[in-house]
Design a protein around this motif. Structure first.
Motif, PDB file in Angstrom:
ATOM      1  N   GLY A   1     -12.725  24.275  39.315  1.00 14.71           N
ATOM      2  CA  GLY A   1     -13.642  24.137  40.446  1.00 14.71           C
ATOM      3  C   GLY A   1     -13.695  25.335  41.360  1.00 14.71           C
ATOM      4  O   GLY A   1     -14.036  25.205  42.541  1.00 14.71           O
TER       5      GLY A   1
ATOM      6  N   LEU B   1     -14.737  24.124  45.027  1.00 13.76           N
ATOM      7  CA  LEU B   1     -14.525  22.689  45.218  1.00 13.76           C
ATOM      8  C   LEU B   1     -13.170  22.440  45.871  1.00 13.76           C
ATOM      9  O   LEU B   1     -12.265  23.276  45.784  1.00 13.76           O
TER      10      LEU B   1
ATOM     11  N   LYS C   1     -20.727  19.828  47.347  1.00 10.84           N
ATOM     12  CA  LYS C   1     -20.185  20.343  46.086  1.00 10.84           C
ATOM     13  C   LYS C   1     -21.182  21.323  45.459  1.00 10.84           C
ATOM     14  O   LYS C   1     -22.359  21.020  45.349  1.00 10.84           O
TER      15      LYS C   1
END
Ligand code: BTN
Length: 244
Positions: A56, A136, A158
């Motif tokens: 992420g 993230l 996100k």
């Protein structure tokens, strides 16, 4: 623009995209190269530090050749900081700033770091520009949590890390000649969160309490310590004194 790259490599899991880039340079691989990964098991930062690189985030390395006489690590690092900060601002609407020389900050916390390395081969410099962005939410340990943040933590939204990789890998070469003309330096100064501040600067393991005066056209930091003014290209700002 992204097809400027002769090689684009995606890796699910790698120790470090910069280390992988060094291996590629040893073989005869055409440049420019873009390497990006979903996560890194040994992400590296400046001064031998670790760059935590869980799923992420953006973990990318851009590899290109430059003549040895034009290669100045401080310039490539500060130019990249402007490219990365602009990309984050454009995509997210955030207003990031740059902590000299290679960190992108938001709300007094680090969001992104840059590690520029080089390999000299056949009298040419192969430059590896490693970029990491915390996109993230990640579970950082207690100590890191105080100094590091992610885009999701800042704006509760996100983003796909690839959005940043596409923007950065394209704009990096679009504006590249600004390194030679130093045209990006004014923007670097505008985005600086240290100019005018009292800071702690570590040079050769010694901590200096100084005031950051300016950044010169070579990307070096100009500081004042008591009544002495000097420049540094290798020091590390360990702390920007808050409320000064
Ligand atoms: C720093 O914070 O001092 C620099 C961090 C640089 C991290 C990036 S992530 C992609 C590339 N691969 C690495 O191992 N490091 C850089």
């Amino acid at each position: 623009m992204i097809n400027t790259y002769k090689n684009i490599i995606y890796l699910e899991n790698i120790d470090s995209t910069n280390t992988y880039a060094k291996e590629m340079i040893k073989k005869e691989t055409e440049c420019p190269i873009l390497i990006y990964a979903n996560k890194q098991t040994n992400g590296r930062g400046r001064l031998g530090r670790t760059f935590v690189s869980k799923n992420g985030g953006v973990y990318m390395s851009i590899v290109f050749k430059m003549s040895l006489k034009d290669f100045k690590p401080t310039l490539v690092t500060s130019y990249t900081a402007v490219v990365v900060s602009d990309a984050i601002d454009k995509i997210t609407g955030l207003k990031t700033s740059i902590k000299w020389v290679n960190d992108i900050y938001i709300n007094n916390k680090k969001l992104s770091g840059i590690l520029v390395e080089s390999v000299i081969k056949n009298n040419e410099a192969y430059i590896i520009v490693g970029i990491g962005i915390n996109v993230l939410h990640q579970q950082f340990d207690q100590e890191l949590k105080q100094i590091v943040t992610t885009i999701e933590d800042e704006i509760n939204q996100k983003y796909n890390p690839k959005t940043f990789i596409d923007e950065i890998s394209t704009s990096f070469f679009t504006h590249f000649n600004k390194i030679l003309t130093r045209e990006y330096i004014n923007k670097y100064r505008e985005k600086s969160c240290v100019i005018g501040k009292n800071i702690f600067l570590t040079i050769n393991n010694e901590i200096h309490q100084v005031k950051a005066i300016d950044i010169d056209d070579e990307g070096e930091l100009i500081v004042r310590e008591k009544d002495k003014t000097y420049k540094t290209y290798s020091g590390e700002i360990t702390k920007v004194k808050i409320n000064n």
